[in-house]
Write an enzyme that holds these catalytic residues in place. Sequence first.
Site, PDB file in Angstrom:
ATOM      1  N   ARG A   1      50.543 -21.848  14.069  1.00  0.00           N
ATOM      2  CA  ARG A   1      50.104 -23.188  14.456  1.00  0.00           C
ATOM      3  C   ARG A   1      49.856 -23.240  15.956  1.00  0.00           C
ATOM      4  O   ARG A   1      48.939 -23.906  16.427  1.00  0.00           O
ATOM      5  CB  ARG A   1      51.144 -24.245  14.062  1.00  0.00           C
ATOM      6  CG  ARG A   1      50.621 -25.688  14.275  1.00  0.00           C
ATOM      7  CD  ARG A   1      51.707 -26.741  14.155  1.00  0.00           C
ATOM      8  NE  ARG A   1      52.636 -26.700  15.256  1.00  0.00           N
ATOM      9  CZ  ARG A   1      53.932 -26.446  15.157  1.00  0.00           C
ATOM     10  NH1 ARG A   1      54.472 -26.177  13.968  1.00  0.00           N
ATOM     11  NH2 ARG A   1      54.710 -26.443  16.220  1.00  0.00           N
TER      12      ARG A   1
ATOM     13  N   TYR B   1      28.881 -41.518  15.801  1.00  0.00           N
ATOM     14  CA  TYR B   1      29.169 -40.992  14.465  1.00  0.00           C
ATOM     15  C   TYR B   1      30.222 -41.854  13.775  1.00  0.00           C
ATOM     16  O   TYR B   1      31.211 -42.261  14.384  1.00  0.00           O
ATOM     17  CB  TYR B   1      29.648 -39.543  14.595  1.00  0.00           C
ATOM     18  CG  TYR B   1      30.256 -38.979  13.340  1.00  0.00           C
ATOM     19  CD1 TYR B   1      29.504 -38.836  12.181  1.00  0.00           C
ATOM     20  CD2 TYR B   1      31.598 -38.605  13.313  1.00  0.00           C
ATOM     21  CE1 TYR B   1      30.067 -38.336  11.019  1.00  0.00           C
ATOM     22  CE2 TYR B   1      32.170 -38.093  12.168  1.00  0.00           C
ATOM     23  CZ  TYR B   1      31.402 -37.962  11.017  1.00  0.00           C
ATOM     24  OH  TYR B   1      31.968 -37.462   9.878  1.00  0.00           O
TER      25      TYR B   1
ATOM     26  N   ASP C   1      29.666 -34.913  22.803  1.00  0.00           N
ATOM     27  CA  ASP C   1      29.614 -34.337  21.461  1.00  0.00           C
ATOM     28  C   ASP C   1      28.297 -33.575  21.350  1.00  0.00           C
ATOM     29  O   ASP C   1      27.218 -34.161  21.366  1.00  0.00           O
ATOM     30  CB  ASP C   1      29.696 -35.449  20.418  1.00  0.00           C
ATOM     31  CG  ASP C   1      29.794 -34.923  18.989  1.00  0.00           C
ATOM     32  OD1 ASP C   1      29.277 -33.816  18.727  1.00  0.00           O
ATOM     33  OD2 ASP C   1      30.375 -35.621  18.141  1.00  0.00           O
TER      34      ASP C   1
ATOM     35  N   LYS D   1      29.181 -27.721  11.206  1.00  0.00           N
ATOM     36  CA  LYS D   1      27.729 -27.825  11.160  1.00  0.00           C
ATOM     37  C   LYS D   1      27.052 -26.526  11.593  1.00  0.00           C
ATOM     38  O   LYS D   1      27.199 -25.506  10.943  1.00  0.00           O
ATOM     39  CB  LYS D   1      27.292 -29.021  12.024  1.00  0.00           C
ATOM     40  CG  LYS D   1      28.086 -30.305  11.797  1.00  0.00           C
ATOM     41  CD  LYS D   1      28.078 -30.780  10.350  1.00  0.00           C
ATOM     42  CE  LYS D   1      28.604 -32.201  10.168  1.00  0.00           C
ATOM     43  NZ  LYS D   1      29.995 -32.422  10.579  1.00  0.00           N
TER      44      LYS D   1
END
Length: 330
Positions: free
Chosen positions: A49, A102, A174, A199
């Site tokens: 982690r 978004y 972004d 993406k």
Amino acid sequence: MTDFSRITRGIRTGIESDTGQGSVVPPIYLSTNYTFTGLGEPRDFDYSRSRNPTRAVLAEALATLEGGAGAVVTASGMGAVNTTVQALLGPEDTVVIPHDCYGGTWRLFDAYDRKGLCRVVTVDFTDLDQVRAALADRPTLVWVETPSNPLLRLTDLAEVGRLAHEVGALVLADNTFLSPILQRPIEHGADLVLHSTTKYINGHSDVIGGAVISSTSELHEQLTWWANTIGVTGGAFDSYLTIRGLRTLHTRIQAHEENAAAVVPLLADHDAVRVVHHPSLSDHPGHEIAVRQQDGFGSIVSLELHGGRPAVAAFAQALECFSLAESLGG
């Protein structure tokens, strides 16, 4: 101008780094934990982690491609958004976001604002007077999406960055819609760059992921601490697949761009189309900004049809080379 040496370094990150067996491609490390060399003597990696060798390769590649000091890889794009919010914003802090950002980003900021965890101000970033008015409140963070989703509105990164830094605000961009192949916001003054790696960066519609790249080591350390603390770091196998996709990012983006360049004039001249939104068009409001700050116009093409929703339904049902599904970049 595209720096091909940087792109090459980025997509080759980790190649021939295996000293154990000499594999060309770095192995995937699925172990959740790693032995200490002795009591109180951890190795470079101790618990996945916190740090994982496979995720570290992806982070280094993304930082190289964006020209940043370091990258935090998260389990989703929204994980990257939330890490940034947790690291930088508190109840007394203001964040300026796009009025058309978004949907997932809007949902998170709206929820945080209603809970009193930060103050949110929305502006149209294509209107610099609105930006200046919002900056008068001396926000902590200015959140930019360029191109915007889905209407491809463009923000002048250099000018917004200059105005934001004058009042002491950090700027996050972004960059999901262009990838670092076509735009590198840090070069234009951004302090942070965010991606949904789901993406273009992964590019195969089979991994959910995100990343935040910092311009300074200090910001990177903050984000790293928070990503580990809230437990949103990306898994090893997802990182491995994303690295695999990243190897072909430059080539895929070229093909995407070629396809868009063929589609845009076809749509622009079609009687059924009311308007096409794409920065390559000379009458697009952001065309000059795109020429100045991007290395290409991007491959997302938005259009509006005559006839409203019935026309859109007929159009979508008749498509043969596109799937009616969420997401992009595959």
